[in-house]
Design an enzyme around this catalytic site. Structure first.
Site, mmCIF file in Angstrom:
data_model
loop_
_atom_site.group_PDB
_atom_site.id
_atom_site.type_symbol
_atom_site.label_atom_id
_atom_site.label_comp_id
_atom_site.label_asym_id
_atom_site.label_seq_id
_atom_site.Cartn_x
_atom_site.Cartn_y
_atom_site.Cartn_z
ATOM 1 N N HIS A 1 18.034 25.289 -10.884
ATOM 2 C CA HIS A 1 17.333 26.584 -10.922
ATOM 3 C C HIS A 1 16.878 27.062 -9.548
ATOM 4 O O HIS A 1 16.336 28.151 -9.421
ATOM 5 C CB HIS A 1 16.181 26.568 -11.932
ATOM 6 N N CYS B 1 3.495 24.875 -7.626
ATOM 7 C CA CYS B 1 2.734 23.814 -8.286
ATOM 8 C C CYS B 1 1.278 23.849 -7.876
ATOM 9 O O CYS B 1 0.404 23.428 -8.619
ATOM 10 C CB CYS B 1 3.314 22.465 -7.946
#
Ligand code: PLP
Length: 387
Positions: free
Chosen positions: A203, A326
């Site tokens: 991805h 993140c």
């Protein structure tokens, strides 16, 4: 009318390419056999996986039987690190990594500490580069693995991997690289880099989410991370993601075919945007000025918070990021920005714009224009800003 979206967070994930989608479609619709079954429709699935394996291998200069499909970059990193530690624990319990790795690497390393392993974290310079001499000094007789990323996901710095891997091998230590941000964006060849293991994720190069691969050089035996039915030649169990691996292979093939023109075009847009942003007073480029990914614009903007910039840019349909996906939503500044020596308060003002296939010069100029407005607005409200 729907608001126009300017997506510039390609280091977080990339939109699925047409090529990848078309390669996946049959395996999500009329063709579904479990590749491990023996009737003919299942054999079609098996053949599709093996063709994808050949294509992925060819893309990085590997042999097909050195490619193991996984659920993505995180699994590949976990597998390479934890299983190498397990396999070589009797030889030594020391590992080396850098201060700017992705959390999939740093947390895998961290988890090993509780099992009696020692980890040396190499510092980086102000551009985010690891010094090969520092690496050599850190190697001990009980060092079993070195893991250093090819290109950084926050600041785009590209490491001298071939040089670092050569040092590892001189001392008979295995070398793993997280190449998730590099594969499909800059040339990556395992023979030239001489790495033993390499992680990638579909991805990040316009393939689907939830699929990736670990390259493991022939002859290196590390145990599985996932146990079960013995898929992937006994090394990674779990029914194969047929559509996923086909999408990954097609996306990678396309990325590599178009890389020379895409990377030149993105580098031009990147430099144009960097130049415009640095005209705003009290801003600074982060990462290396030249050894950086073609699509990565990363800066710090003093006296304001990166998160606030992102929220205001979002009002104009601009999807950017402040550090890695993140750490977004956490109040701690990025470990990468602290590692390159930025003070906490400066690191808080970070902005990462990662350009992709769909972006144009018009996008870049629009982003620069809106950013000037946003920065002025936020600084006017900032208690830290005195004009
Ligand atoms: C995105 C990313 C990963 C994690 O990959 P996933 O496929 O999302 O698990 C690991 N390393 C780097 C450098 C990344 O950018």
């Amino acid at each position: 009318m729907q608001k126009r979206i300017i997506y510039v967070d390609n280091a977080a994930t990339t939109p699925l390419s047409k090529e990848a989608f078309e390669a996946m479609r049959p395996w999500l619709t009329e063709r579904w056999g479990n590749p491990s079954s023996i009737y003919s429709i299942a054999r079609d699935s098996r053949r599709a996986i093996e063709k994808a394996r050949e294509d992925v291998a060819a893309a990085i200069g590997a042999k097909p039987d050195e490619i193991y499909f996984t659920s993505g970059g995180t699994e590949s990193d976990n597998w390479a690190i934890k299983s190498t530690a397990k396999a070589f624990a009797s030889k030594g319990r020391h590992l080396i990594t850098s201060a700017i790795e992705h959390h999939a690497v740093t947390e895998s390393m961290e988890s090993l500490k509780s099992e009696g392993f020692e980890v040396t974290i190499l510092p980086v310079d102000k551009y985010g580069l690891v010094d090969p001499a520092e690496l050599e000094k850190a190697i001990r007789p009980d060092t079993i693995l070195i893991s250093i990323m090819t290109a950084n996901n926050e600041i785009g710095t590209i490491q001298p991997i071939a040089e670092l891997a050569e040092i590892a091998h001189k001392h008979k230590v295995l070398f793993h690289t997280d190449a998730v941000q590099a594969v499909g964006h800059i040339p990556v060849n395992v023979e030239e880099l001489k790495v033993d293991m390499l992680s990638m994720s579909a991805h990040k190069f316009h393939g689907p989410q939830g699929v990736g691969a670990l390259y493991i050089r022939k002859g290196i035996r590390i145990p599985p991370l996932l146990h079960g039915g013995g898929h992937e030649r006994g090394r990674r169990s779990g029914t194969e993601n047929v559509a996923g691996v086909c999408g990954m292979a097609a996306a990678l093939k396309h990325a590599i075919e178009t890389m020379p023109e895409t990377s030149a075009r993105l580098a031009r847009l990147r430099d144009r945007l960097i130049e415009k942003i640095l005209q705003i007073p009290h801003t600074q480029l982060t990462g290396h000025p030249e050894k950086r990914l073609p699509g990565t614009v990363s800066v710090v903007i003093n006296y304001i918070e990166g998160e606030s910039i992102i929220l205001l840019l979002d009002r104009y349909g601009i999807c950017a990021s402040s550090g890695s996906a993140c750490t977004s939503g956490s109040l701690d500044p990025s470990h990468v920005l602290l590692a390159i020596g930025l003070p906490h308060e400066v690191a808080h003002g970070s902005l990462r714009i990662t350009l992709g296939d769909d972006n144009t010069e018009e996008d870049v100029d629009f982003i620069a224009e809106k950013l000037v407005e946003v920065v002025e607005k936020l600084r006017a409200m900032s208690p830290l800003w005195k004009g």
